[in-house]
Scaffold this active site. Structure first.
Site, short mmCIF file in Angstrom:
data_model
loop_
_atom_site.label_atom_id
_atom_site.label_comp_id
_atom_site.label_asym_id
_atom_site.label_seq_id
_atom_site.Cartn_x
_atom_site.Cartn_y
_atom_site.Cartn_z
CD GLU A 23 -2.77 -1.18 0.21
OE1 GLU A 23 -2.98 -0.23 -0.56
OE2 GLU A 23 -3.21 -2.45 -0.17
N GLY A 24 1.74 1.11 -0.64
CA GLY A 24 2.94 2.39 -0.86
C GLY A 24 3.86 2.38 0.28
#
Lengths: 596, 596
Positions: free
Chosen positions: B438-439
């Site tokens: 998610e980054g």
């Protein structure tokens, strides 16, 4: 090539920071000429890259396994150990009298780093042999030396350290293994030892276990522990192998990392008693074991540095290859991620911590050589005191930072880092043992606070700090903006460390729990300040060489930039750590036990 | 019990720090009364302890496995997911209109923490469904909502996010998957997606893949990406399941951690094309995906906090049970290691970081609820801006600290921590994905620097800092020595953060690489200052309650001690970080690429 030893960096540290020339001038160290040392390092670099490093991932995929009391090591390990032994690598630092090369610790240290960078699971076997050799050299009888040393130094046999029992980990006072004298000078040993590295394996003809146990009338606690030689196979008078001893491996552990290194549970005496031979005198076992442990602790520090270097090389390679996102300053298309500032920051953080911890460890090795070989007894004593101050820092700080560095190594790989086949995760898993075995970081820190700082009223620490100040002075006078920026952080750091040393000395009696609640932070602070000092020294050397027109410009400028990074990003934590140590004990000890 | 949700601590944060009463007063949040919330938390605590937590280690020992396109999850997961769904847990925060409970995010957040503490591998499945639900609620057509939402919210079906491709990780501009319109409103989707969490499994009847792909005439880069629904089984007009779609799992990854969570490689369209349905408009896919990602990013932050809490509980248990060495202040025999100062320091460090990150995350959730439900549009806008500032911090900081906390958790266990059967190592391995998916932390930090700080000239950050200053003032005026010690560090911290915000705003254009080279440090600094602020607020509340004679003395005093620890040991790093950010870019960017 999965690992290429940084020989040029190592030689820079040896020659410019760790006084190889001075060591070479010591009685008994005459062989360690610059040319010989360079040749040894080049040879070891080749051997570790080509033979040992490729087995690292193999060992993780197919660990050593136990079956019916036997341990089979990872395919390739046995042959590699034979090559290691035949090339004489076990004997680098051991006496020529017993077949070693008799080189200084300063030369053995980069060799140790390379072997551990290449394959930490493999390297553990010779590391434990080194410890056994040291203990026998110091405390063994002439007969014991004659029987065991040559075969240990040649790598025909290997050695182990048997301290831990299920109820006795950090606290050796709780050791329960028994040794019963048989009236013929031998003992029968009984007990269970756990976490015995290479306690059983198939890489050598015999395994020489050094075992802590209690004789029947021994006092309680650590003053009643004796040290015994318990060989896997008894040795006949002619040196040939005799009967199998009653020391058996009943299982090995399923571990987070270093999977190829078998961690044995050894059962002594389940079939009548294992024959053991007392080393030195009864009840002095802990003292002798500390000889092994001090060598092993320094060695574990080197494991941290080697592993960190390996993780760094892997991360750099990935950062050069992986193309993702445009350059922040503008580019037509996506670029290799090494162009992105945060990737650069991560790589610099790895690199700077490795260089600093390497330099500090090599400098410590140099002190050890002077402590052993210097002609002047007073100088030997001084050098030994500095070496002993540095050992817990080399062990504790280098291993703590290896966890940070290997974690960052995974992070540089992004999602691929989490996939085992990439290999970055293995380094992260392997690193976690380093802050635990041979004494946890807290055990190192207790040693630093108690025996190494409080006992002499901080004298050694303050003497080292006076040297740091001299470096600060030279930086300040350089007239160079980069060096002055380094000076700024080094001065803040050395002031913080001095405050902490004085706080420790002043409060260790009146507020013992308060002082010890800051012990690990003190160790880490000492690490970054003394590591930062080495980086500053390197920057000064580089600056002077550049001034005098040295042609190796890029290399020398890199030393300055890396020192600058260390100062701004690592050393800059010093004042905060000082405050946590000096003001922070209320928060540590304030919560009643039941509220956790 | 391997995990017991800290319901009392959670309620303290909800009521005293995150303004549950204010949220309860918002239109649409009337059901979230203190009594209901407490009942929900108690019920969830029971369910996660009894049903979900025991499956955690099972999942590590016997991960999900792939065979011939099918994934079989760990034994017990399927049944547990059925119980989870039947109890309505998937729907806590989703609209009642589609079968959810319609509770505020503030109430869903502790539920999320518990599920992740109990079993992060299990929790990933409903977390991804949450993201799919959010995206469809925001961007789906009425018909799409009618077809998919009820079954996703009931847990009959699950959802996935399909972003990553082998060449497109952090950089979605590089996405190559194609979607070809069929003239009947549907598309045929082709491409390979990797790292798809629960991309294939046996826990639900259908899997709704949300897939990023490009239509034939789409512009290059991120502005040419569209979002498609690609169900594993097509859905007939009557809601029954139809044909198997051309979306197949060709393998799953062998990972460092979260082994029970299948990480799939999905192949779309190898047999003629996978039927997909456009969500919203063409070329706006990234915008919609960000809806999922923002929810998921906050959720990953909660994973870090939950996992850290689990590791903390395990470490406390071990520290109480393990007897080793005498008490430093003197004791007859060895004591439980929780008496030793460094063990105490480690446990406090875990505890303090967990409490701080939990409080900050719950406060962020409260801002989100106000941003969604407040009657006044201007207030909604302000609250949304603060929430958006906090999301990258909750994600980035909470996950970075979860690695520190789980590492410390292993360390508390000593040698036993390195043995997999102990279970501490699993948390350490699991934690490593959290700073990546998610980054990565750097991606969060770029968001914080670019969209959340530079874009508004630091306005939101400085407005939050004004609130921190008000807390400092209250601490200073308390007349209490502990609170004043906290104030001292909080003031240093907020000054450091303000300097950094101003530095970012002033230099982001002229020295973009320099500013971004400090982005992760800025994120961490914001984490410790804003987390430290919550700890200070908690200490103030505790102080006031104690002053007014509240009987829960031990609990309230613990809040003050823990806040004090956080201030002295965590927040005290702020000034050093400031200096690394503001002065440290020369060292980051100074080394030429070829010198690494």
């Amino acid at each position: 090539m999965s690992y290429v030893a940084p020989v040029k960096d190592m030689l820079f540290v040896l020659n410019e920071l760790a006084n190889l020339a001075e060591v070479n001038a010591l009685p008994g160290c005459e062989d360690a000429t610059p040319e010989t040392v360079e040749a040894v390092l080049e040879e070891k670099a080749k051997f570790t890259s080509e033979v040992i490093a490729p087995l690292n991932w193999e060992g993780d995929k197919a660990p050593s396994y136990w079956h019916d009391g036997q341990v089979t090591t990872t395919k390739g390990f046995k042959e590699a150990f034979r090559m290691f032994a035949e090339a004489g690598w076990q004997g680098v630092q051991h006496p020529q009298e017993f077949g070693g090369q008799g080189l200084p610790k300063l030369v053995a240290t980069p060799c140790l780093e390379m072997l551990n960078a290449a394959n930490i699971s493999f390297a553990l076997c010779p590391l434990l042999s080194d410890g056994a050799i040291e203990a026998l050299l110091t405390a063994g009888s002439d007969e014991q030396k004659a029987i065991y040393l040559e075969n240990l130094i040649s790598g025909k046999w290997t050695g182990t350290m048997n301290l831990t029992e299920p109820q006795a980990g950090s606290d050796l006072a709780l050791v329960r293994s028994r040794a019963v004298p048989q009236g013929d000078g031998t003992y029968k040993v009984f007990g269970t030892k756990i976490f015995i590295t290479y306690g059983e394996h198939d890489m050598a003809e015999n395994i020489i276990h050094l075992v802590l146990a209690r004789t029947p009338d021994a006092p309680e606690g650590v003053k009643g522990i004796s040290l015994f030689i318990v060989p896997k196979f008894l040795v006949n008078a002619d040196g040939s192998l005799g009967a199998r001893n009653d020391a058996h491996c009943v299982s090995i552990e399923h571990k987070l990392g270093i999977k190829a290194s078998p961690t044995a549970v050894l059962q002594f005496g389940d079939h009548g008693g294992a024959t053991g031979y007392l080393v030195g005198e009864e009840n002095r076992g802990l003292e002798y074991m500390f000889i092994m442990m001090n060598a092993a602790r320094f060695g574990v520090g080197m494991q941290g540095i080697g592993l960190a270097e390996r993780a760094y090389q892997k991360a750099v390679q990935y950062a050069r290859d992986r193309v993702q996102s445009r350059d922040l300053a503008g580019s037509a298309g996506p670029v290799a991620i090494i162009h992105h500032p945060d990737v650069r920051r991560m790589l610099m953080s790895m690199r700077a911590q490795i260089e600093a911890s390497r330099a500090l460890a090599y400098v410590a090795a140099s002190y050890s050589d002077m402590a052993h070989h210097h002609a002047d007894a007073e100088v030997r004593k001084q050098k030994q005191a500095v070496y002993e101050y540095l050992v817990p820092i080399v062990k504790g700080w280098s291993t703590e930072l290896s966890q940070d560095v290997t974690c960052t190594g995974v992070q540089v790989h992004g999602g691929m880092g989490f996939i085992e086949e990439t290999g970055a995760a293995q380094h992260y898993r392997d690193a976690k043992i380093l802050t635990i075995y041979e004494g946890t970081t807290a055990i190192q820190a207790n040693d630093l606070v108690g025996r190494k700082t409080a006992r002499d009223g901080g004298a050694v620490a303050l003497a080292i700090l006076a040297q740091v100040r001299a470096t600060e002075e030279a930086l300040a006078q350089s007239g160079d903006a980069q060096l002055q920026a380094i000076q700024h952080q080094l001065a803040l750091g050395s002031a913080a460390l001095e405050d902490v040393v004085k706080y420790v000395v002043a409060n260790v009696k009146s507020d013992i729990k308060g002082v010890f609640s800051g012990s690990v932070l003190y160790l880490k602070l000492a690490g970054i300040v003394l590591g930062g000092w080495q980086m500053a020294r390197a920057a000064l050397v580089a600056h002077d060489k550049l001034q005098s027109g040295d042609a190796d410009k890029a290399f020398l400028e890199a030393k300055i930039v890396t020192a600058r990074f260390f100062a701004d990003h690592i050393l800059s934590a010093a004042q905060g750590m000082r405050s946590a140590i000096v003001d922070g004990s209320a928060g540590v000890m304030g919560l009643p036990e039941e509220m956790f």
